[in-house]
Structure formats: structure tokens, C-alpha cells
Design an enzyme around this catalytic site. Sequence first.
Site, PDB file in Angstrom:
ATOM      1  N   PHE B 249      -7.128   3.433  81.915  1.00 48.60           N
ATOM      2  CA  PHE B 249      -6.466   3.383  83.298  1.00 48.60           C
ATOM      3  C   PHE B 249      -6.002   2.254  83.937  1.00 48.60           C
ATOM      4  O   PHE B 249      -5.732   2.047  84.920  1.00 48.60           O
ATOM      5  CB  PHE B 249      -7.293   4.274  84.425  1.00 48.60           C
ATOM      6  CG  PHE B 249      -7.849   5.490  83.616  1.00 48.60           C
ATOM      7  CD1 PHE B 249      -7.411   6.367  83.222  1.00 48.60           C
ATOM      8  CD2 PHE B 249      -9.302   5.562  83.556  1.00 48.60           C
ATOM      9  CE1 PHE B 249      -7.902   7.822  82.777  1.00 48.60           C
ATOM     10  CE2 PHE B 249     -10.091   6.726  83.075  1.00 48.60           C
ATOM     11  CZ  PHE B 249      -9.487   7.786  82.671  1.00 48.60           C
ATOM     12  N   GLY B 477      -7.397   8.063  75.149  1.00 49.32           N
ATOM     13  CA  GLY B 477      -7.380   9.365  75.576  1.00 49.32           C
ATOM     14  C   GLY B 477      -5.973  10.061  75.925  1.00 49.32           C
ATOM     15  O   GLY B 477      -5.841  11.219  75.852  1.00 49.32           O
ATOM     16  N   ARG B 639      11.883  12.979  74.998  1.00 49.80           N
ATOM     17  CA  ARG B 639      11.468  13.682  74.215  1.00 49.80           C
ATOM     18  C   ARG B 639      10.063  13.774  74.191  1.00 49.80           C
ATOM     19  O   ARG B 639       9.288  12.865  74.406  1.00 49.80           O
ATOM     20  CB  ARG B 639      12.120  13.117  72.833  1.00 49.80           C
ATOM     21  CG  ARG B 639      11.338  14.193  71.812  1.00 49.80           C
ATOM     22  CD  ARG B 639      11.845  13.832  70.439  1.00 49.80           C
ATOM     23  NE  ARG B 639      12.927  12.861  70.067  1.00 49.80           N
ATOM     24  CZ  ARG B 639      13.593  12.917  69.109  1.00 49.80           C
ATOM     25  NH1 ARG B 639      13.930  13.947  68.469  1.00 49.80           N
ATOM     26  NH2 ARG B 639      14.427  11.853  68.934  1.00 49.80           N
ATOM     27  N   PRO B 643       3.351  18.456  72.786  1.00 50.95           N
ATOM     28  CA  PRO B 643       3.410  19.335  74.203  1.00 50.95           C
ATOM     29  C   PRO B 643       1.863  19.356  74.578  1.00 50.95           C
ATOM     30  O   PRO B 643       1.695  19.155  75.842  1.00 50.95           O
ATOM     31  CB  PRO B 643       4.125  20.471  74.082  1.00 50.95           C
ATOM     32  CG  PRO B 643       4.578  20.616  72.708  1.00 50.95           C
ATOM     33  CD  PRO B 643       4.526  19.157  71.795  1.00 50.95           C
ATOM     34  N   GLN B 649      -2.241  15.044  79.539  1.00 48.51           N
ATOM     35  CA  GLN B 649      -1.926  13.710  80.185  1.00 48.51           C
ATOM     36  C   GLN B 649      -1.504  14.012  81.616  1.00 48.51           C
ATOM     37  O   GLN B 649      -1.957  13.263  82.679  1.00 48.51           O
ATOM     38  CB  GLN B 649      -0.811  13.011  79.521  1.00 48.51           C
ATOM     39  CG  GLN B 649      -1.362  12.077  78.381  1.00 48.51           C
ATOM     40  CD  GLN B 649      -2.154  10.943  78.886  1.00 48.51           C
ATOM     41  OE1 GLN B 649      -1.155   9.772  78.980  1.00 48.51           O
ATOM     42  NE2 GLN B 649      -3.180  10.781  78.899  1.00 48.51           N
ATOM     43  N   LYS B 712      10.143   8.755  76.785  1.00 50.04           N
ATOM     44  CA  LYS B 712       9.547   8.110  78.106  1.00 50.04           C
ATOM     45  C   LYS B 712       8.032   8.374  78.134  1.00 50.04           C
ATOM     46  O   LYS B 712       7.593   9.163  76.974  1.00 50.04           O
ATOM     47  CB  LYS B 712      10.220   8.669  79.213  1.00 50.04           C
ATOM     48  CG  LYS B 712      11.952   8.620  79.264  1.00 50.04           C
ATOM     49  CD  LYS B 712      12.400   9.116  80.483  1.00 50.04           C
ATOM     50  CE  LYS B 712      13.974   8.905  80.414  1.00 50.04           C
ATOM     51  NZ  LYS B 712      14.431   9.941  81.538  1.00 50.04           N
ATOM     52  N   GLY B 713       7.338   7.931  79.059  1.00 50.32           N
ATOM     53  CA  GLY B 713       5.913   8.147  79.107  1.00 50.32           C
ATOM     54  C   GLY B 713       5.661   9.318  80.133  1.00 50.32           C
ATOM     55  O   GLY B 713       6.152   9.610  80.997  1.00 50.32           O
ATOM     56  N   VAL B 714       4.448   9.878  79.644  1.00 55.84           N
ATOM     57  CA  VAL B 714       3.766  10.913  80.814  1.00 55.84           C
ATOM     58  C   VAL B 714       2.213  10.362  81.181  1.00 55.84           C
ATOM     59  O   VAL B 714       1.525  11.273  81.906  1.00 55.84           O
ATOM     60  CB  VAL B 714       3.600  12.094  80.148  1.00 55.84           C
ATOM     61  CG1 VAL B 714       5.009  12.708  79.637  1.00 55.84           C
ATOM     62  CG2 VAL B 714       2.715  12.071  78.673  1.00 55.84           C
ATOM     63  N   GLU B 716       1.187   8.312  83.431  1.00 57.49           N
ATOM     64  CA  GLU B 716       0.997   7.991  85.013  1.00 57.49           C
ATOM     65  C   GLU B 716       1.756   8.841  86.022  1.00 57.49           C
ATOM     66  O   GLU B 716       1.427   8.954  87.059  1.00 57.49           O
ATOM     67  CB  GLU B 716       1.379   6.482  85.190  1.00 57.49           C
ATOM     68  CG  GLU B 716       0.443   5.639  84.190  1.00 57.49           C
ATOM     69  CD  GLU B 716       1.028   3.991  84.066  1.00 57.49           C
ATOM     70  OE1 GLU B 716       0.588   3.409  84.910  1.00 57.49           O
ATOM     71  OE2 GLU B 716       1.561   3.736  83.136  1.00 57.49           O
TER      72      GLU B 716
END
Lengths: 164, 750
Positions: B249, B477, B639, B643, B649, B712-714, B716
Site C-alpha cells: 500500500f 496482492g 484494457r 477481470p 483490487q 491503466k491501473g486499478v 488505487e
Amino acid sequence: MTLSISLSVNGESLNVPLEDTRTTLLDLLREHIGLTGTKKGCDRGQCGACTVLLDGKRINACLTLAASVDGTDVTTIEGLAQGDTLHPVQAAFIEHDGFQCGYCTTGQIMSAVGLLSEGDAGADPERIREGMSGNICRCAAYPGITAAVLDAERRQSESEGTSV
Amino acid sequence: MPDTLQTPAGHVRLGSNSGQPMTRRDGIAKVTGTATYAADNRPDRLAHAVFASAGIARGRVVSLNVEAAKSHPEVIEVITPDNRPALHLDPDGKSHPFSWRIEALQDNTVRYAGQPIALVVAETLEAATEGARLLAPEYDTDPARIGFENGEAYDPPAVGIGGNPSFSKGDFDTGFSNSEHRIGASVDTPAQYHNAMEPHAIVAEWSGDHLTIDTPNQAIHLARGAFAGYFGIPPENVTLRSPFIGGGFGSKAILVGPQILAIMAARMVDRPVKLVLRRDQMFGPVQHRGATRQKLRIGTDGNGLIKALEHEATASTSSFDDFIEGAGNASLNMYASPAIVARHSAVRVDTGTPGPMRAPGEASGSAALEIAIDKAAEAVGMDPLEFRLRNYAETDPASGKPFSAKSLRECYELAAQKFGWSDRPLAPGQMRDENGMLVGWGMGSALFPAPMFAAQARATLRRDGTALVETSGADMGQGAWTALAQIAADGVGLPVDRIEFMSGTTDQPDAGVAGGSGHTASAGGALFEAGSNAVQKLADLATADPESPLFGAGNTGVEAREGRLFRADDESRSESYADILERAGLERIDAMGSGGRDPANTEARAMFSHGAVFAEVKIDPDLFQIRVSRLIGAFAAGRIINPHLAKSQLTGGMIWGIGFALHEEGIHDLRSGRPLNADLAGYHVPVNADAPHVEALLVDEDDPYVNALGIKGVGEIGITGSVGAIANAVWHATGKRISSYPIHIDALLS
Ligand code: FES
Ligand code: FES
């Protein structure tokens, strides 16, 4: 004077010298017996990472002095699967993504096994969530954990149904 | 309508591995207890170290009973500022933007409660613990400075890591004073502590001038260089292993003092040393999210169009280092406004230095912004969703640049529909459930930038038809080992079960930082490119070989799939990787790849993930106990590689939103400066029963600019939006606007 204790760990009888009476069951398992699957998250009974079964009941190994477990039967995460066959709770955790980093996971699984054998929660998700709330998951994999326990409960009661 | 829309995105064609909801590749290791975390290592001759923590927040240690500690049975060594060996780098220096000033027993100064002031090494953990207690420190104590009122204020030169501390566009004053509706909002957020379930831990072992470290780390090669620097050895002499991280984190990206102490001790006693922080020791030397005090003003016209938006934030940092929550910058990219101002100030207090914690800046800023936006909607008399749509930013409000892709409208629509938002009464206090609980519905918008880091990877195609892919990624994680392996498999054109994926140590090429939600994009890009490059080399071999059915196809005339190369113009002509290598007399062929973004795209576009979160709270009308009964979010983040894991997340982040809104608060005693709730019974994080219904929906998004893979990111974004949504739901249930987090019962009683 060195004490020693006799106990059964995952079905194996052990006689362990206890050099230091301050040693907890958790440290005994991790540092002396070498079973590191059980984790330390807080060392004071507040997180559940150290959950093991003592004579079939879930307990916090960090709150249990090693000296007090003489003559007991301890089950840890290492003793849950039968060879390569995962325990249904373990399999359900993978299937429902009941973990992320995995650090709380062994404690969650032992706690779930304990909860199911207590038989109080049944298939009620709310009672499962309550019954699993002594196990903190900072990754917050809770939706997956609840789904996994429900699923394992269902499988367990189905197989009990067929065996009757 | 399905919850998950999956169609290919991006401008690189990925194979059939990406996009699959695979379960975790490390799943069996994690459910059987065989996954090895740092503290699980027990090398021969291991000694245990425990540090003594300062019991005051400011002053000097004047005495330590080293004798008592040393004479305790099985204690091997006591390290204090008097006998600690010299370090090659100044622990108070800052060699690069990711280095913090750390405590490595450089002197007897105490800068915060919980600071390491001595280290005891012993044969057993029990003896080291008792030895540390026997040190019984005495202090020369200066008054502690805790809280915004008591700290020392200053203007920070930067926020976050190198972020701009102030921003202004348009004429806020005129815009605000000419506005038909004007609102203000004040919101405080407390210090929060990461509290990964795995405490910071290290096992350090020297062999001559070579150092081997087992420690959880989110940026392995960066850390290797930093460790080497402190001990004056070349980076190649440091082997760092971090195969599993029990939650990071943000707190395990940057090197911290206790790690240096353990390495130092290992050298002094010439044995491997293990140091694991106690939970209470996680409330000082290993960073936290700094407290903020935020003020917002929003002016709108009669139709609900925002004319002026101002976000001021004061953040607390330590007395000796700077990490300022860039909370005000959360208002720069979300809602359209002709005038926007963001400003930051800072206050120095006697605590450990803050650091990045899941969605640094964004989480705290969004928590305040979304309350202010709700108040503005209320002032206009408009539905909160309609108000947000009215002020939808078609281009980036701060820079005016187009977005690389933005599917927030789709997120609003999908989540609102799933939630049933259209039935919401406008006025607060209108809904009760069958048990008489007050019910409220609120919402928030979510946003997080899409940064990338430099990353490298290697792919090796082997004659047995498998591939080895390597990058020093960190799985804390988020599922890196699974998602990265899926991308890597597509890069080499093999099914994922024929991939050997090696990661998590300094033996692999540098995968960059697992942070900023940019790891999958960065390391994934490198893996994909390495794989494509290796396949390219194979194609060069085959197309130049008269004995190959691919001869003469030209190196762009072939396609890789399922371990074979096919002629693009004639599918019937193909050859397996194994046959090509065999005929060439090669055991393997390998190539490197790197991840990154076209700088021209960075210049031209604003890049963010977006989302919308809807919350339902139920509040006891007499006791005001608050429950989040439903939290439903929809997110668009380019993308999605997996999933199954992406949703975990996202729901994890949303539950962090519940913690932020209702539970988490690090409290320091104003007089002594000591943390009052430095354990998991006092510092509350959400438990299972706190999150009865949390659901993340994925909106498919094709982002052709963000990077070659469209990722892209997931990691945060889930926390942003969620916090404000809960606060707004509390208002909708009770009519009470809150001014500080976490939302306590007493805020609703008054
Ligand atoms: S380690 Fe035992 S409950 Fe936390
Ligand atoms: S899986 Fe990370 S703490 Fe539960």
C-alpha cells in the site's frame, strides 16, 4: 531446566524441548517446529493471522503459551490438504479470489474451517461475515472470503447430505 | 446487461491469454501456507533483533541500561549510537526523490515517539524482546508539537513526490463573487497508517562483501541501489528477494531505518539477523498518510454550472523531512470550471515522516472535493449525479488537453443503474428501512492518474516449446504474477501454462516500481516487448532458412500463436518454435524489452482512470451507528488484463474507502506525542462485517494513447470517490454535513 512438551501437530506426535517458557504456540510453530504457514500479524490477538485449530477449535496461536498445549492436537494450514488434494475451503478461496497478498489467508482459512465445524453460521452470509470478523484482511478481500466460505459450506452440507 | 464488457482495446493486438479471468498463479502456494514471506526465512545460525522504541516524541536519550540488556541470557549484542558502525551514506541525506531521511542510530536525538533508539540482538526472539525492555531509557524531554495548531507552518516547495504545490487558472475571485450559488466546505482528514497485515520484516546475511536480504519491497532494483549505497558496496553485491509481499500500500516502496539496522547488526555479529516489527512499531518509522486540513469554495451559476473552484489543503509532515499530501490537486482534473485554484501549505509535527499510502493526495483530496460538490449540487437544488454530469469535463480542466480516453459517463450510467439511483429522493432524511434505520444514498466520482515507470524484461524461447520470462516484479496482492504472466504469454505467443515466470528478486531485469498503479502497464509493456522481440528473432531465423515452410515470408509476414509461426498470407504454412530452434541448432533464443510511453502522447494527452461510486448507509436513529449497507462502483481503466483480479483490487480499494470514511484514525496524545492507538484494536480497519455488499463493475475502455497495451491501473482508484460517496450518503440519511473523517457518532448527535 528445560521443559519439554508433547503434542500432535497435523497428526504427527512431537516432543519439543521448550527452552523458554515465554514462547507462544505461534513462535513455537514458526521458529522451532518450522511451520511458517501460520502468520504473525499483531502478536496480541487482534488480527487472526495466527489462527490454528487446537483440539478442533479455532484459536489465536499468539495468545496461547506453548507450555499450555502439552497433550493437545494442533492443526495448522500445512495439515489441511490431503496430499495434492486441497481442502474444500482452500479450493474455494482460490476459486472466489478470497485473498490478495495472501498474508492473512492461512489464518482466514483455518478460521473458516473452524467456523464451519462450529455449525452456527450455516449458509447465512451475514453470520459468516460476523463469524469471520476476527480475521482482518487489510487487502480487504472480504467479498471473496465470504463467497468462498459460503461455497465451502454448501459443498460440505451437500456431501454430508449424500453420506447420510 | 453484463457487468463486465470485454472487447479488445489498445492498438497492440494481445493474444488469448490477456482478458481471461484466470485464478491466481500463486493461489496454491498462498492457500497451503507454502508462500514464503520475508519473516518465514530461517537461515542457519539465525539471530533475532528487536529495536527499542522512543517513548517520547522530542528530545534526547540520556541513558540506556546497556549492561542490563547485555547480561540477559542469550543476548548477543546491543547496538546504540555509541557503538554503531559508520554508514557509507548519511541517513539524513536524500540521495534521490525516493529516499527518506531515516533513523539508523546516528545520534541520541529523538524526533518522534516510536523511533528506534537501540537494537538488541539475541539467540531468540524472546531474549531480544526482553533485552530491549531492559534498556529502560531515560530522556531529556522537549515539549511535543502535535496537531495543526501546535506544529510549525511553512510553504512546501513540492507536494507528493515532485508535485506542484500551487495551481491557478482563470480568475477565481471574480468567478466566485459573480456566482449565483456559493458554497464552502471544511474537511479534516486524520493521520492514517498503512498497517499491511505483514509487518515490515527483514532477514539480512553477509557473506564477505555480499549482502543477501529477504525483505518485502515494491521496487526491488531501486532498493538494491539504496541498500548498496548505505553500506558502500556495488549494487551487484546485493541480492534482494521479495517473492511475496504481505501487503504494501505504499509503505514498502521506500527504504526505512529498521532495515538498515538489521543489516548493520548482521555485519556486527557476523550472523544472519532477522528483524520483524511489532504491530505497535508500525506507527512511527514506516510512514503513514499525513493528516490534512482542507477548505474548498465552489461557485455556480443558476443552471448549476461551476464557475469557480478553489481547493486549499494544509498537510502535516515530520519535523525533519517532507512528504506533503497533494490533496488540493484532486480538484484539478475532475470537474470543468473556468477558474480553478489549488494551494498547499504544510505543518511540521513530531511524528514519523508520512509517505505515499494507497492513492496519496487523491484519496484525501477526493474525500473533501466530493463533499463540496455535493453541497454545491444541494445549493442549486439539483440531483448530485445530474450536477456532476452538468459539470462533466470533456477535456482536462487543468491543462485543457484532451484525455487519452475517458469513459466516466459510462461509469456513472452503469453504476447508477445497478444501484437504482433514479429512485433517490432529493431531500435528505426521507428514507427508512424495514427496521426503522435511517437510509441515505450518496455518490462520488473516482479518478486516478496513469503513470508509468521505466521497466525491463527478458524473454527466452526454449527448444522444449516453453518460454522463460523474467522481470523483477512485485506481487503484493494485486496479482502481478498472474496478470504479468498473461501479458508475457501473449508476447511470446504461447499459452500461459507454457510460460515459466520468474520475478520478485534482483536476479531479474528491473521491473520498476510497483506503485502509482503503474506496475502492470510498465512491467507488462516490457514483458510484451521482450516476447515480441524474441519471436521476431525466431521469425528472422525461419524466414531466412530455405528449409522452413516460412522461407521468404519476410520478417513481417509471419504471426505467432500457440507456439507456432504462421505465414500471414497462408495459414497452412507454419512451423513450431521448437522445430525452428532445433534446425538452427539452438537451445534457446532470448531478447530484452522495455516498457514505457511515447513521450509525444504524454505531452499531448491527459491520462487518468475514472470511476463512479454509489453508497447506501443505514444509520440507527437513536445511536447513530453507521453501516455501509451497499457500495457499488463502476470503473474505466483501459484494457483489463484479468477481470477477476481487477475487481478484487477495486473492491479492496472501495473497502479502504469505508475505512477512511468511518474507521481509520491515528491518534497522538497532544501532551506526550505518543500514539494512543498503536494496535489493531485501537486503530480500526474494516473487518468482514463492515463490508456486506461491495461490488465493482468494469467498463470497457479503449485507450490508444496511454501505452502500447492500452493499460491503466486499478490499484488505487477504488478508494477515491468511495469516501465522499459515504459521507454524502450520511448527509442524505441525516441532513448532517460532516467536517472531519472518520465520521464519528458524535458528529451526528450534535
Ligand atoms: S498474530 Fe495472533 S491474532 Fe494477530
Ligand atoms: S490477503 Fe492481504 S491481508 Fe488478506
